[in-house]
Design a protein around this motif. Structure first.
Motif, PDB file in Angstrom:
ATOM      1  N   ASP A  48      55.884  57.363  44.629  1.00 50.85           N
ATOM      2  CA  ASP A  48      54.459  57.654  44.755  1.00 50.85           C
ATOM      3  C   ASP A  48      53.648  56.504  45.346  1.00 50.85           C
ATOM      4  O   ASP A  48      52.761  56.732  46.166  1.00 50.85           O
ATOM      5  N   ARG A  52      51.220  56.656  48.604  1.00 53.84           N
ATOM      6  CA  ARG A  52      49.808  56.248  48.605  1.00 53.84           C
ATOM      7  C   ARG A  52      49.547  55.178  49.660  1.00 53.84           C
ATOM      8  O   ARG A  52      48.550  55.229  50.379  1.00 53.84           O
ATOM      9  N   LYS A  77      49.193  67.381  45.437  1.00 53.75           N
ATOM     10  CA  LYS A  77      48.474  66.218  44.905  1.00 53.75           C
ATOM     11  C   LYS A  77      48.170  65.227  46.011  1.00 53.75           C
ATOM     12  O   LYS A  77      47.204  64.472  45.921  1.00 53.75           O
ATOM     13  N   TRP A  78      48.969  65.233  47.073  1.00 49.38           N
ATOM     14  CA  TRP A  78      48.738  64.279  48.163  1.00 49.38           C
ATOM     15  C   TRP A  78      47.569  64.694  49.030  1.00 49.38           C
ATOM     16  O   TRP A  78      46.792  63.842  49.477  1.00 49.38           O
ATOM     17  N   LYS A  80      45.011  66.312  47.875  1.00 46.68           N
ATOM     18  CA  LYS A  80      43.881  65.940  47.014  1.00 46.68           C
ATOM     19  C   LYS A  80      43.615  64.434  47.113  1.00 46.68           C
ATOM     20  O   LYS A  80      42.457  64.011  47.246  1.00 46.68           O
ATOM     21  N   TYR A  81      44.652  63.618  47.072  1.00 50.26           N
ATOM     22  CA  TYR A  81      44.491  62.173  47.202  1.00 50.26           C
ATOM     23  C   TYR A  81      43.861  61.825  48.554  1.00 50.26           C
ATOM     24  O   TYR A  81      42.945  60.995  48.630  1.00 50.26           O
ATOM     25  N   GLU A  82      44.332  62.465  49.628  1.00 47.43           N
ATOM     26  CA  GLU A  82      43.789  62.203  50.969  1.00 47.43           C
ATOM     27  C   GLU A  82      42.309  62.572  51.039  1.00 47.43           C
ATOM     28  O   GLU A  82      41.506  61.833  51.637  1.00 47.43           O
ATOM     29  N   ASP A  84      40.183  62.716  48.427  1.00 43.55           N
ATOM     30  CA  ASP A  84      39.455  61.744  47.596  1.00 43.55           C
ATOM     31  C   ASP A  84      39.279  60.409  48.320  1.00 43.55           C
ATOM     32  O   ASP A  84      38.188  59.817  48.300  1.00 43.55           O
ATOM     33  N   GLN A  85      40.327  59.925  48.959  1.00 42.68           N
ATOM     34  CA  GLN A  85      40.254  58.661  49.685  1.00 42.68           C
ATOM     35  C   GLN A  85      39.320  58.770  50.893  1.00 42.68           C
ATOM     36  O   GLN A  85      38.601  57.821  51.221  1.00 42.68           O
TER      37      GLN A  85
END
Length: 146
Positions: A48, A52, A77-78, A80-82, A84-85
């Motif tokens: 992970d 990230r 989830k990735w 979503k992470y992208e 958010d970032q």
């Protein structure tokens, strides 16, 4: 103005995403967020934190994030992470439903309901993405003050 655009998508939709990327409708744009299968699998095996780090590096210098939405994108989830970032960096964001782009077998899907509140959503086929992607990217950048 040259823009660096990050394309966020679930790897299941890589063929549809490549169709958008290779449409060559955005002049003067550097495209980020694409990775070939072998490199993706290598990063994934590293865990992970490696994923990230790869995402963060790909987002460096971008002004707009285009989220390509397929049937299962909302489960990633990735992605979503992208998102958010991208929000944290102040990127312009837009989502595009790519579910009606046929895959290599000619199959289309139904799209999930992934939207990013406060940002524009488009349909690649219905809204003529080939003709309008450049304008969508510019509008997203301007809306973010970029």
């Amino acid at each position: 103005m040259v823009r660096k655009v990050f394309f966020s998508f679930k790897y299941d939709d890589v063929h549809r995403a490549m169709n958008v990327r290779n449409s060559n409708v955005i002049g003067g744009v550097m495209k980020s967020g694409f990775i070939d299968k072998a490199d993706f699998e290598k990063v994934e095996r590293e865990g992970d934190q490696a994923i990230r780090t790869w995402i963060d590096n790909q987002l460096n210098g971008t002004t707009v994030t285009v989220v390509l939405v397929g049937a299962n994108t909302h489960k990633s989830k990735w992605v979503k992470y992208e998102i958010d970032q991208s929000i944290a960096r102040g990127n312009g964001i837009l989502t595009i439903d790519i579910s009606k782009i046929a895959d290599l077998q000619g199959i289309t899907t139904n799209c999930c309901s992934l939207r990013v509140p406060g940002y524009k959503h488009y349909y690649w086929n219905k809204d003529d993405g080939r003709a309008n992607l450049g304008a969508w990217v510019e509008a997203a950048a301007k809306a973010a003050g970029r």
